[in-house]
Design an enzyme around this catalytic site. Structure first.
Site, PDB file in Angstrom:
ATOM      1  N   GLU A  97       0.901  -1.169   0.000  1.00 38.66           N
ATOM      2  CA  GLU A  97       0.000   0.000   0.000  1.00 38.66           C
ATOM      3  C   GLU A  97       0.931   1.207   0.000  1.00 38.66           C
ATOM      4  O   GLU A  97       1.412   1.642   1.041  1.00 38.66           O
ATOM      5  CB  GLU A  97      -0.901  -0.049   1.238  1.00 38.66           C
ATOM      6  CG  GLU A  97      -2.178   0.742   1.082  1.00 38.66           C
ATOM      7  CD  GLU A  97      -2.128   2.053   1.815  1.00 38.66           C
ATOM      8  OE1 GLU A  97      -1.868   3.065   1.123  1.00 38.66           O
ATOM      9  OE2 GLU A  97      -2.327   2.068   3.028  1.00 38.66           O
ATOM     10  N   CYS A 141      -2.149   9.018   2.670  1.00 39.76           N
ATOM     11  CA  CYS A 141      -1.821   8.540   1.327  1.00 39.76           C
ATOM     12  C   CYS A 141      -2.967   8.861   0.368  1.00 39.76           C
ATOM     13  O   CYS A 141      -2.785   8.844  -0.842  1.00 39.76           O
ATOM     14  CB  CYS A 141      -1.455   7.075   1.327  1.00 39.76           C
ATOM     15  SG  CYS A 141      -2.722   6.054   1.994  1.00 39.76           S
TER      16      CYS A 141
HETATM   17  C1  UN1 Z   1      -3.250   6.053   4.663  1.00 39.30           C
HETATM   18  O1  UN1 Z   1      -3.093   7.264   4.586  1.00 39.30           O
HETATM   19  O2  UN1 Z   1      -2.274   5.260   4.640  1.00 39.30           O
HETATM   20  O3  UN1 Z   1      -9.091   6.717   3.299  1.00 39.30           O
HETATM   21  C2  UN1 Z   1      -4.568   5.409   4.889  1.00 39.30           C
HETATM   22  C3  UN1 Z   1      -8.452   7.281   4.171  1.00 39.30           C
HETATM   23  C4  UN1 Z   1      -8.185   6.509   5.458  1.00 39.30           C
HETATM   24  C5  UN1 Z   1      -6.972   5.679   5.356  1.00 39.30           C
HETATM   25  C6  UN1 Z   1      -5.747   6.342   4.838  1.00 39.30           C
HETATM   26  N1  UN1 Z   1      -9.326   5.687   5.748  1.00 39.30           N
HETATM   27  O4  UN1 Z   1      -8.029   8.414   4.055  1.00 39.30           O
END
Ligand code: UN1
Length: 504
Positions: free
Chosen positions: A252, A286
């Site tokens: 990821e 992310c």
């Molecule tokens: C991340 O930033 O690694 O959708 C995960 C989202 C959160 C998860 C982010 N539920 O922004």
């Protein structure tokens, strides 16, 4: 400050750490030290892997719904301590209270999902082409699952992986970001309580390791799956190492997420979605919105509204209920922010608002909007800061092409009131990302769907839907319950003498 470092403890084991091998966790909002944490010694590391392997034999023989029962108890503790756990996230990561509470809620939701899933590790029954044969598939655990996570979701991303890996019969070893050891040790403590209450062996372990030991961990053949969350660059190295030993990898990695605002978009939805997506978690998700493609007919209105909205973003103590944006994680992140801003200016980007470290000092920066063009190379990169590019477009195809024309493929969104445009965006000609949204922003995915993205984002899927399958090995089974041995594809292979002999 602690007198002695807090060991990066795991269940039932004696620790060997000293001040020479420790790290200090710092509050990004005040830059005060929160505590000193011992790094894992070589001896502990080897022991941990030995125990994880051994415990897996016990664990895989416990029925999956019973494994789910352990996750239910862990989830209950998160529910019980929700406020305090959120405070710890705020202290160590600088996440505002609302978002920190949201992160703990994500852990609770994930636990509930995993408990249900523990009764649904389904395999297909398939029609066999042969008479008196049964063809089906079943799923078995891999063994030990290594989970490597980033600082920005110090609890939720662990939960996505840990709960699925555990209900599917793997034991886990978690290597958290060394920027968030307090969150990690807190979680491990909760898990240790549940594990001892239920009298289970060491199925959940915590590895606070330096780079050298982390490298060894990634290369270790006893770690059957590595689930890695982090940058594309490091993810590529991890994948190469894990694949070279034929290990399984769940990746990821980075995102360079875009929102497209169509000519007939509802701006009452689009504006707040852009602000939350770009400014939330100080741009350190992310899924953060990094690029906004705006139909040229809307450019002026949207820029004015966004600049106005940015002025209203209260920046400061993340624990204060009115704060909407906290600090960046550390000095290095602020340095990167400044570097990105100067590169933006060199490439012809115009800062519409922000662009500087905040007068609050410490790790605070100003949320930044940039008038940019798709031709600016820097817009292809993931900056892990609240910097958002506003780019005008003429037709939807151009916007989709620009959106897709980056290495990353995590999250994407379109704001439109046109059914045709929405469906086109969701068709095979549209977004190439793992997540595609209509009239909601790029960040804040629910746990019920599979989370992850394509291209340099790594292709992994975590959390909901059938992501549990990544933690299990599939076995295709054919059972012949008849008196004959028909071969598949109708092949005849008659050895009369053998047939007669075995019947007589
Ligand atoms: C991340 O930033 O690694 O959708 C995960 C989202 C959160 C998860 C982010 N539920 O922004």
């Amino acid at each position: 400050m602690q007198e002695k470092p807090i060991p990066s403890s795991y269940h039932n084991t004696t620790w060997h750490c000293d001040k020479k091998h420790s790290i200090i966790s710092t509050n990004p909002s005040t830059k005060e030290a929160l505590g000193e944490f011992g790094l894992c010694s070589e001896k502990d590391y080897l022991n941990m892997i030995k125990h994880a392997k051994k415990s897996q034999i016990t664990w895989r023989n416990i029925p999956a719904p019973k494994r789910g029962e352990m996750i239910r108890k862990i989830g209950e503790k998160f529910r019980q301590h929700k406020d305090n756990l959120a405070k710890i996230i705020t202290l160590e990561v600088g996440k505002i209270t609302q978002e920190a509470l949201g992160e703990v809620q994500e852990v609770i939701d994930m636990a509930e999902f995993a408990v249900g899933q523990s009764r649904m590790l389904y395999g297909n029954t398939i029609s066999s082409e042969r008479k008196e044969h049964r063809l089906y598939e079943q799923w078995h655990p891999y063994g030990v699952c290594g989970i490597i996570t980033a600082f920005n979701f110090p609890m939720a991303v662990w939960a996505w992986n840990a709960f699925l890996a555990l209900i599917t019969g793997n034991t886990i070893i978690w290597k958290p970001s060394l920027k968030t050891p307090l969150c990690a040790v807190t979680i491990q403590k909760i898990c240790n309580e549940v594990i001892s209450e239920m009298n289970y062996p060491e199925v959940i372990s915590l590895l606070l390791s330096n780079d050298e030991m982390t490298q060894k961990f990634i290369k270790n053949r006893d770690i059957d799956i590595i689930s890695f969350t982090g940058s594309c660059q490091v993810g590529q190295q991890v994948a190469t190492q894990v694949h070279s030993r034929f290990g399984k990898c769940i990746l990821e990695l980075g995102g360079n997420n875009a929102i497209i605002v169509d000519k007939n978009a509802n701006l009452d939805l689009a504006i707040p979605a852009i602000v939350f997506g770009a400014v939330g978690t100080a741009g350190q998700r992310c899924t953060t919105t990094r690029r906004v493609f705006i139909h040229k007919s809307q450019l002026k209105t949207i820029c004015t509204q966004l600049i106005d909205a940015y002025k209203q973003v209260s920046i400061g103590d993340p624990a204060h209920p009115d704060t909407l944006m906290g600090p960046l994680i550390d000095d290095n992140a602020v340095k990167q922010f400044k570097k990105t801003i100067s590169r933006i200016q060199q490439q012809g980007g115009r800062i519409l608002t922000g662009g500087k470290p905040h007068t609050l000092g410490k790790n605070y920066v100003q949320p930044t909007l940039v008038a940019a063009s798709a031709a600016m190379k820097i817009t292809q990169e993931e900056n892990f800061a609240p910097i958002c590019y506003l780019i005008p477009y003429e037709n939807i195809q151009e916007a989709i092409d620009w959106q897709n024309n980056v290495n990353q493929g995590l999250s994407s969104a379109l704001f439109t009131d046109s059914l045709q445009t929405a469906e086109y965006f969701l068709s095979a000609n549209g977004s190439d990302c793992g997540i595609a949204n209509i009239n909601i922003g790029t960040s804040g995915a629910e746990i019920g769907g599979a989370f992850g993205g394509e291209k340099h984002t790594g292709g992994g899927r975590e959390a909901g839907s059938d992501a549990w399958k990544s933690y299990m090995r599939r076995q295709t089974v054919t059972i012949n319950w008849g008196e004959d041995l028909p071969l598949s594809q109708g092949i005849t292979f008659n050895i009369q003498s053998i047939k007669k002999k075995s019947r007589s």
